[in-house]
Design an enzyme around this catalytic site. Structure first.
Site, PDB file in Angstrom:
ATOM      1  N   GLY A  23      47.445  43.615  38.791  1.00 30.99           N
ATOM      2  CA  GLY A  23      46.519  43.942  39.883  1.00 30.99           C
ATOM      3  C   GLY A  23      47.240  44.651  41.021  1.00 30.99           C
ATOM      4  N   ASN A  25      47.101  47.581  42.092  1.00 35.62           N
ATOM      5  CA  ASN A  25      46.436  48.734  42.720  1.00 35.62           C
ATOM      6  C   ASN A  25      45.618  48.368  43.952  1.00 35.62           C
ATOM      7  OD1 ASN A  25      44.611  47.517  40.582  1.00 35.62           O
ATOM      8  ND2 ASN A  25      43.159  48.751  41.736  1.00 35.62           N
ATOM      9  N   GLY A  27      44.757  45.372  47.397  1.00 34.26           N
ATOM     10  CA  GLY A  27      45.026  44.174  48.197  1.00 34.26           C
ATOM     11  C   GLY A  27      46.477  43.726  48.191  1.00 34.26           C
ATOM     12  N   GLY A  29      48.397  42.776  45.753  1.00 32.72           N
ATOM     13  CA  GLY A  29      49.226  43.362  44.697  1.00 32.72           C
ATOM     14  C   GLY A  29      49.788  44.696  45.140  1.00 32.72           C
ATOM     15  N   SER A 152      45.647  29.706  45.543  1.00 26.36           N
ATOM     16  CA  SER A 152      44.778  29.829  46.720  1.00 26.36           C
ATOM     17  C   SER A 152      44.558  28.457  47.357  1.00 26.36           C
ATOM     18  CB  SER A 152      43.422  30.369  46.248  1.00 26.36           C
ATOM     19  OG  SER A 152      42.460  30.239  47.257  1.00 26.36           O
ATOM     20  N   TYR A 179      36.072  29.061  40.585  1.00 29.55           N
ATOM     21  CA  TYR A 179      37.228  29.758  41.181  1.00 29.55           C
ATOM     22  C   TYR A 179      38.309  28.722  41.521  1.00 29.55           C
ATOM     23  CZ  TYR A 179      40.047  32.589  44.405  1.00 29.55           C
ATOM     24  OH  TYR A 179      41.095  33.246  45.031  1.00 29.55           O
TER      25      TYR A 179
HETATM   26  N1  LIG Z   1      42.478  37.748  49.720  1.00 25.60           N
HETATM   27  C1  LIG Z   1      42.536  36.443  49.930  1.00 25.60           C
HETATM   28  O1  LIG Z   1      42.217  35.951  51.013  1.00 25.60           O
HETATM   29  C2  LIG Z   1      43.016  35.540  48.834  1.00 25.60           C
HETATM   30  C3  LIG Z   1      43.019  34.158  49.104  1.00 25.60           C
HETATM   31  C4  LIG Z   1      43.508  33.301  48.141  1.00 25.60           C
HETATM   32  C5  LIG Z   1      43.986  33.802  46.950  1.00 25.60           C
HETATM   33  N2  LIG Z   1      43.952  35.136  46.692  1.00 25.60           N
HETATM   34  C6  LIG Z   1      44.452  35.603  45.392  1.00 25.60           C
HETATM   35  O2  LIG Z   1      45.227  36.761  45.568  1.00 25.60           O
HETATM   36  C7  LIG Z   1      45.246  37.506  44.358  1.00 25.60           C
HETATM   37  C8  LIG Z   1      45.065  38.984  44.664  1.00 25.60           C
HETATM   38  O3  LIG Z   1      43.756  39.206  45.143  1.00 25.60           O
HETATM   39  P1  LIG Z   1      43.428  40.187  46.364  1.00 25.60           P
HETATM   40  O4  LIG Z   1      42.986  39.330  47.485  1.00 25.60           O
HETATM   41  O5  LIG Z   1      44.504  41.148  46.559  1.00 25.60           O
HETATM   42  O6  LIG Z   1      42.101  40.878  45.785  1.00 25.60           O
HETATM   43  P2  LIG Z   1      41.767  42.370  45.329  1.00 25.60           P
HETATM   44  O7  LIG Z   1      42.065  43.334  46.428  1.00 25.60           O
HETATM   45  O8  LIG Z   1      40.383  42.309  44.815  1.00 25.60           O
HETATM   46  O9  LIG Z   1      42.786  42.620  44.145  1.00 25.60           O
HETATM   47  C9  LIG Z   1      42.627  41.980  42.899  1.00 25.60           C
HETATM   48  C10 LIG Z   1      43.354  42.785  41.848  1.00 25.60           C
HETATM   49  O10 LIG Z   1      43.159  42.133  40.574  1.00 25.60           O
HETATM   50  C11 LIG Z   1      42.767  43.127  39.647  1.00 25.60           C
HETATM   51  N3  LIG Z   1      42.010  42.591  38.520  1.00 25.60           N
HETATM   52  C12 LIG Z   1      40.820  41.949  38.543  1.00 25.60           C
HETATM   53  N4  LIG Z   1      40.414  41.681  37.294  1.00 25.60           N
HETATM   54  C13 LIG Z   1      41.374  42.172  36.459  1.00 25.60           C
HETATM   55  C14 LIG Z   1      41.529  42.239  35.060  1.00 25.60           C
HETATM   56  N5  LIG Z   1      40.589  41.775  34.234  1.00 25.60           N
HETATM   57  N6  LIG Z   1      42.646  42.792  34.543  1.00 25.60           N
HETATM   58  C15 LIG Z   1      43.594  43.300  35.360  1.00 25.60           C
HETATM   59  N7  LIG Z   1      43.492  43.304  36.696  1.00 25.60           N
HETATM   60  C16 LIG Z   1      42.396  42.742  37.243  1.00 25.60           C
HETATM   61  C17 LIG Z   1      41.914  44.091  40.462  1.00 25.60           C
HETATM   62  O11 LIG Z   1      41.717  45.310  39.768  1.00 25.60           O
HETATM   63  P3  LIG Z   1      40.505  46.306  40.162  1.00 25.60           P
HETATM   64  O12 LIG Z   1      40.926  46.997  41.421  1.00 25.60           O
HETATM   65  O13 LIG Z   1      40.415  47.211  38.984  1.00 25.60           O
HETATM   66  O14 LIG Z   1      39.293  45.449  40.365  1.00 25.60           O
HETATM   67  C18 LIG Z   1      42.796  44.215  41.693  1.00 25.60           C
HETATM   68  O15 LIG Z   1      43.854  45.100  41.436  1.00 25.60           O
HETATM   69  C19 LIG Z   1      44.166  36.901  43.466  1.00 25.60           C
HETATM   70  O16 LIG Z   1      44.794  36.099  42.481  1.00 25.60           O
HETATM   71  C20 LIG Z   1      43.374  36.025  44.418  1.00 25.60           C
HETATM   72  O17 LIG Z   1      42.785  34.927  43.781  1.00 25.60           O
HETATM   73  C21 LIG Z   1      43.480  36.018  47.616  1.00 25.60           C
END
Ligand SMILES: NC(=O)c1ccc[n+]([C@@H]2O[C@H](COP(=O)([O-])OP(=O)(O)OC[C@H]3O[C@@H](n4cnc5c(N)ncnc54)[C@H](OP(=O)(O)O)[C@@H]3O)[C@@H](O)[C@H]2O)c1
Length: 306
Positions: A23, A25, A27, A29, A152, A179
């Site tokens: 992931g 690309n 947030g 990641g 999380s 979740y």
């Molecule tokens: N943001 C927060 O406040 C928060 C809080 C607690 C935990 N987290 C955790 O942080 C991690 C990163 O999330 P983020 O907040 O950065 O969200 P995000 O911006 O939505 O990024 C999520 C990434 O995961 C990828 N992804 C989703 N489904 C996938 C699949 N089937 N195969 C491969 N890649 C996939 C997405 O790809 P696409 O762009 O193609 O959709 C995107 O690159 C997650 O594990 C999330 O649970 C985030």
């Protein structure tokens, strides 16, 4: 590096390291990819859309043109895609210093992956479990390798139910609880993987991190909810940037004082924001029986044997 102050000015040189970020690309990641690449690492940005990955890579290259970022296709909802990714990675690279299992989805309506798993458990846990297992040979060959799983605060809402782990047919499906369960699974897996490394005398560590509450694309399903238009604007004022949110997972990946089995999160109020520090998961995350059972079920369902 101290584990309370961690800024862009005191990051280690990562030349010679090979790092996979799932992931990568979006947030957290994408923030992690940028930091690791700027420090000299060879990055494999593992993404489900090559187009999106290349787009993000080109924005990074506009600022700094000597970053080593290889965009490779990986769809965590599809075991065949995970297998091809692992094969292609091993055909190109002989070592893997850091596997950052970051990709995730949050609170979608009930749906299943290609292999029939509830989508959050399938993407957030099963996909990463299979990926890590398929990369175990290369991790084992890389002294000092790390696996970092992104969990999380929401793991605290999760409960394991091995009789209906995947909410079969949508039975009793609650998106928030599902979740939470997938994020609890990330922690159970982290700690069991650390025991696996120790038992098999593998010179690698397994660590977890969480970002508090950070501004990313993760909230897209929440934006569809009826309450979103009232709550999201207030919520956005309260949350930290994706750069800050990525700090705990970056810290867990590269700080030299990190030990296997640790869990890092933001040090501010209720772990919602702030600089990375060592945190504690809820008691159930350290339940050895649940961790073993989850491991066995995951091996069976993914057909990936460690
Ligand atoms: N943001 C927060 O406040 C928060 C809080 C607690 C935990 N987290 C955790 O942080 C991690 C990163 O999330 P983020 O907040 O950065 O969200 P995000 O911006 O939505 O990024 C999520 C990434 O995961 C990828 N992804 C989703 N489904 C996938 C699949 N089937 N195969 C491969 N890649 C996939 C997405 O790809 P696409 O762009 O193609 O959709 C995107 O690159 C997650 O594990 C999330 O649970 C985030």
């Amino acid at each position: 590096m101290s584990n309370t102050i961690f800024t862009s000015n005191n990051l280690p040189d990562l030349s010679g390291k090979t790092i996979i970020v799932t992931g990568g690309n979006s947030g957290l990641g994408a923030e992690s990819v940028k930091v690791f690449a700027e420090q000299g690492a060879q990055i494999v940005m593992a993404v489900r859309s090559i187009e999106k990955g290349e787009e993000v890579k080109s924005t990074f290259l506009k600022v700094c043109d000597d970053l080593a970022i290889d965009v490779m296709q990986l769809d965590l909802t599809n075991l065949q895609s995970i297998k091809s990714f692992a094969q292609q990675f091993k055909a190109k690279y002989t070592k893997l210093d850091i596997l950052l299992n970051n990709a995730g989805i949050m609170i979608p309506p009930y749906q299943t992956t290609t292999d029939g798993f509830e989508s959050q458990m399938g993407t957030n846990h099963m996909g990463h479990f299979a990926l890590t297992g398929l990369l175990m040979d290369v991790l084992s060959k890389t002294p000092g390798a790390r696996v970092v799983n992104v969990s999380s605060i929401a793991h605290k809402m999760g409960k394991m139910d091995f009789n209906n782990l995947m909410y079969e047919g949508g039975k009793n499906y609650n998106a928030t609880k599902a979740y939470g369960r997938s994020k609890l699974a990330n922690l159970l897996f982290t700690f069991e993987l650390q025991r696996y490394f120790e038992k098999n005398k593998i010179q690698a560590i397994s660590v977890a991190a969480h970002p508090g509450v950070s501004q990313t694309n993760l909230f897209k399903f929440a934006a569809d909810a009826w309450y979103a238009k009232f709550l999201l604007p207030v919520f956005k004022l309260m949350i930290q940037s994706s750069r800050m949110g990525a700090m705990p997972q970056i810290y867990a990946s590269i700080a030299d004082n990190v030990k296997g089995g640790e869990y890092y999160g933001p040090g501010g109020l209720r772990e919602m924001w702030g600089y990375p520090t060592l945190v504690k998961a809820k008691d159930e995350a350290y339940n050895i029986n649940d961790a073993r059972q989850l491991w066995e079920v995951s091996e069976k369902l993914t057909s990936v044997k460690y």
